[in-house]
Write a protein that holds these residues in place. Structure first.
Motif, PDB file in Angstrom:
ATOM      1  N   ARG A 113      49.842 -29.282 -24.580  1.00 14.34           N
ATOM      2  CA  ARG A 113      49.675 -29.109 -23.168  1.00 14.34           C
ATOM      3  C   ARG A 113      48.627 -27.995 -22.255  1.00 14.34           C
ATOM      4  NH1 ARG A 113      55.982 -29.467 -21.927  1.00 14.34           N
ATOM      5  NH2 ARG A 113      55.656 -27.642 -23.639  1.00 14.34           N
ATOM      6  N   LYS A 114      48.430 -28.969 -21.075  1.00 18.10           N
ATOM      7  CA  LYS A 114      47.506 -27.804 -20.218  1.00 18.10           C
ATOM      8  C   LYS A 114      48.499 -26.508 -19.990  1.00 18.10           C
ATOM      9  CE  LYS A 114      45.214 -27.380 -15.706  1.00 18.10           C
ATOM     10  NZ  LYS A 114      45.072 -28.035 -14.964  1.00 18.10           N
ATOM     11  N   LYS A 115      49.390 -26.368 -19.454  1.00 16.98           N
ATOM     12  CA  LYS A 115      49.870 -25.556 -20.052  1.00 16.98           C
ATOM     13  C   LYS A 115      50.242 -24.863 -20.745  1.00 16.98           C
ATOM     14  CE  LYS A 115      54.807 -27.038 -19.581  1.00 16.98           C
ATOM     15  NZ  LYS A 115      56.148 -27.223 -18.527  1.00 16.98           N
ATOM     16  N   ASP A 116      50.509 -25.151 -21.658  1.00 20.24           N
ATOM     17  CA  ASP A 116      51.093 -24.550 -22.916  1.00 20.24           C
ATOM     18  C   ASP A 116      49.159 -23.847 -23.886  1.00 20.24           C
ATOM     19  OD1 ASP A 116      53.549 -25.649 -24.114  1.00 20.24           O
ATOM     20  OD2 ASP A 116      52.609 -27.376 -24.605  1.00 20.24           O
ATOM     21  N   ALA A 117      48.333 -24.043 -23.236  1.00 20.59           N
ATOM     22  CA  ALA A 117      47.411 -23.077 -23.547  1.00 20.59           C
ATOM     23  C   ALA A 117      46.967 -22.760 -22.474  1.00 20.59           C
ATOM     24  CB  ALA A 117      45.893 -24.915 -22.911  1.00 20.59           C
ATOM     25  N   GLU A 121      47.523 -22.334 -29.288  1.00 22.35           N
ATOM     26  CA  GLU A 121      46.846 -21.751 -30.234  1.00 22.35           C
ATOM     27  C   GLU A 121      48.061 -21.251 -31.101  1.00 22.35           C
ATOM     28  OE1 GLU A 121      44.451 -17.349 -30.916  1.00 22.35           O
ATOM     29  OE2 GLU A 121      45.310 -17.814 -29.191  1.00 22.35           O
ATOM     30  N   LYS A 122      49.126 -20.937 -31.217  1.00 20.38           N
ATOM     31  CA  LYS A 122      50.348 -20.682 -32.279  1.00 20.38           C
ATOM     32  C   LYS A 122      50.554 -22.392 -32.645  1.00 20.38           C
ATOM     33  CE  LYS A 122      51.960 -16.565 -29.620  1.00 20.38           C
ATOM     34  NZ  LYS A 122      51.224 -15.833 -30.503  1.00 20.38           N
ATOM     35  N   ALA A 123      50.827 -23.183 -31.830  1.00 23.59           N
ATOM     36  CA  ALA A 123      50.640 -24.712 -32.370  1.00 23.59           C
ATOM     37  C   ALA A 123      50.032 -24.801 -33.130  1.00 23.59           C
ATOM     38  CB  ALA A 123      51.061 -25.731 -30.972  1.00 23.59           C
ATOM     39  N   VAL A 124      48.382 -25.034 -32.656  1.00 27.45           N
ATOM     40  CA  VAL A 124      47.522 -25.439 -33.741  1.00 27.45           C
ATOM     41  C   VAL A 124      47.644 -24.381 -35.102  1.00 27.45           C
ATOM     42  CG1 VAL A 124      45.246 -25.158 -33.881  1.00 27.45           C
ATOM     43  CG2 VAL A 124      46.220 -26.140 -32.043  1.00 27.45           C
ATOM     44  N   ALA A 125      47.763 -23.976 -34.850  1.00 31.74           N
ATOM     45  CA  ALA A 125      48.371 -22.711 -35.899  1.00 31.74           C
ATOM     46  C   ALA A 125      49.136 -22.958 -37.229  1.00 31.74           C
ATOM     47  CB  ALA A 125      48.260 -21.030 -36.033  1.00 31.74           C
ATOM     48  N   LEU A 126      50.521 -23.366 -36.192  1.00 33.78           N
ATOM     49  CA  LEU A 126      50.953 -24.181 -37.230  1.00 33.78           C
ATOM     50  C   LEU A 126      51.213 -24.809 -37.896  1.00 33.78           C
ATOM     51  CD1 LEU A 126      53.968 -23.463 -38.115  1.00 33.78           C
ATOM     52  CD2 LEU A 126      55.228 -25.228 -36.446  1.00 33.78           C
ATOM     53  N   GLY A 150      59.228 -18.284 -36.113  1.00 34.02           N
ATOM     54  CA  GLY A 150      58.417 -17.386 -34.618  1.00 34.02           C
ATOM     55  C   GLY A 150      58.028 -18.393 -33.844  1.00 34.02           C
ATOM     56  N   PHE A 151      57.422 -19.294 -34.203  1.00 31.49           N
ATOM     57  CA  PHE A 151      57.082 -20.926 -33.659  1.00 31.49           C
ATOM     58  C   PHE A 151      58.071 -20.866 -32.181  1.00 31.49           C
ATOM     59  CE2 PHE A 151      56.125 -24.837 -31.883  1.00 31.49           C
ATOM     60  CZ  PHE A 151      54.703 -25.003 -31.555  1.00 31.49           C
ATOM     61  N   LEU A 152      59.180 -20.574 -32.688  1.00 33.27           N
ATOM     62  CA  LEU A 152      60.317 -21.523 -31.654  1.00 33.27           C
ATOM     63  C   LEU A 152      59.801 -21.194 -30.152  1.00 33.27           C
ATOM     64  CD1 LEU A 152      62.902 -22.158 -33.626  1.00 33.27           C
ATOM     65  CD2 LEU A 152      62.128 -23.952 -32.814  1.00 33.27           C
ATOM     66  N   PRO A 153      60.282 -19.838 -29.635  1.00 32.96           N
ATOM     67  CA  PRO A 153      60.022 -19.704 -28.715  1.00 32.96           C
ATOM     68  C   PRO A 153      58.874 -19.443 -27.471  1.00 32.96           C
ATOM     69  CG  PRO A 153      60.372 -17.200 -30.264  1.00 32.96           C
ATOM     70  CD  PRO A 153      60.066 -18.294 -31.089  1.00 32.96           C
ATOM     71  N   HIS A 154      57.854 -20.365 -28.526  1.00 33.05           N
ATOM     72  CA  HIS A 154      56.321 -21.055 -27.786  1.00 33.05           C
ATOM     73  C   HIS A 154      56.742 -22.635 -27.809  1.00 33.05           C
ATOM     74  CE1 HIS A 154      54.757 -16.657 -28.559  1.00 33.05           C
ATOM     75  NE2 HIS A 154      55.912 -16.780 -29.403  1.00 33.05           N
ATOM     76  N   CYS A 155      57.623 -22.999 -28.465  1.00 31.08           N
ATOM     77  CA  CYS A 155      57.987 -24.365 -28.912  1.00 31.08           C
ATOM     78  C   CYS A 155      57.865 -25.172 -27.148  1.00 31.08           C
ATOM     79  CB  CYS A 155      58.818 -24.710 -29.887  1.00 31.08           C
ATOM     80  SG  CYS A 155      58.357 -26.856 -30.163  1.00 31.08           S
TER      81      CYS A 155
END
Length: 255
Positions: A118-122, A128-133, A196-201
């Motif tokens: 989402r916008k706020k994720d960007a 960025e971390k989501a795209v990498a995952l 490692g992604f969970l805190p940013h999910c």
């Protein structure tokens, strides 16, 4: 009540059936003349032979179509894969089941990442971390492993039934061990990446990321059972068990 068909009526019906199969647009086979019982017997024999040929060709087509369809597990619809897995046949087996399970785990985690764009994720850097995952959660690798496992087991079976040179046999056995070993290692790596992604999910969908972890964990343990069947060295067993322990620690944290 219908009157019983005469021999001529039966023959005529059969002939028309075969004629419709064997005739071409440019040529039409002439109707046979039934001048005697001998002619009738010959015609009946020809019809039977043609029927057997047509039936055989049809069966061959079905068999070849099935073989072609079954040549790749990753091309099968899910219901067909499950039916094939459940059937009394050597492959696909437990190794392929573990690989497909791992692919499902990757897909679930990838979905969680897709919802963290989402916008706020960007703005927060989570996108960025989501795209990498998402890039790391490749399902095709695991689906290919399912096909590779089935192929490796078929080769292994051949060494039990045929006389195979020792060097070729060693390569076959090494491959049969390497495929599930790599599956355990990749599941372990992906689980750590998802963790490692969970805190940013996206908080609304973290449960799906955790489903990915648990599904991959089950696939790793299942693959380890296939490793054991292939008689790994003791030190290799200990190394893989250490990976499984790390996986269990991640799961215990989430439960």
């Amino acid at each position: 009540h219908h009157q019983p068909a005469t021999s001529y009526q039966l023959h005529s019906s059969h002939h028309k059936h075969i004629h419709s199969i064997l005739s071409t647009p440019k040529h039409t086979a002439p109707e046979p003349l039934l001048t005697s019982s001998k002619n009738h017997s010959i015609s009946a024999g020809i019809w039977l032979l043609a029927h057997l040929i047509a039936t055989t060709i049809g069966l061959q087509h079905i068999i070849l179509s099935n073989i072609k369809t079954m040549s790749s597990i990753k091309s099968l619809p899910l219901d067909q894969f499950l039916a094939t897995l459940a059937a009394k046949q050597p492959t696909p087996g437990g190794g392929a089941a573990a690989a497909v399970g791992a692919a499902i785990g990757n897909a679930a985690a990838s979905m969680a990442a897709a919802y963290t764009t989402r916008k706020k994720d960007a703005e927060s850097g989570a996108k960025e971390k989501a795209v990498a995952l998402q890039s790391a959660m490749d399902v095709t690798e695991f689906l290919q492993a399912a096909d590779d496992d089935a192929e490796a087991y078929a080769d292994l079976q051949r060494t039990w039934k045929e006389s195979v040179p020792e060097d070729e046999k060693a390569k076959i056995e090494a491959r049969a061990l390497a495929i599930p070993t790599n599956l355990v290692e990749t599941c372990h790596k992906n689980i750590l990446s998802i963790h490692g992604f969970l805190p940013h999910c996206n908080t609304n969908i973290t449960s799906d990321a955790k489903v990915g972890i648990h599904t991959l964990a089950g696939a790793a343990r299942a693959a380890y059972q296939t490793v054991l069947v292939n008689s790994p060295p003791e030190e290799e067993k200990m190394r893989l068990q250490a990976l499984l322990k790390e996986i269990r620690d991640v799961e215990d944290e989430l439960l």
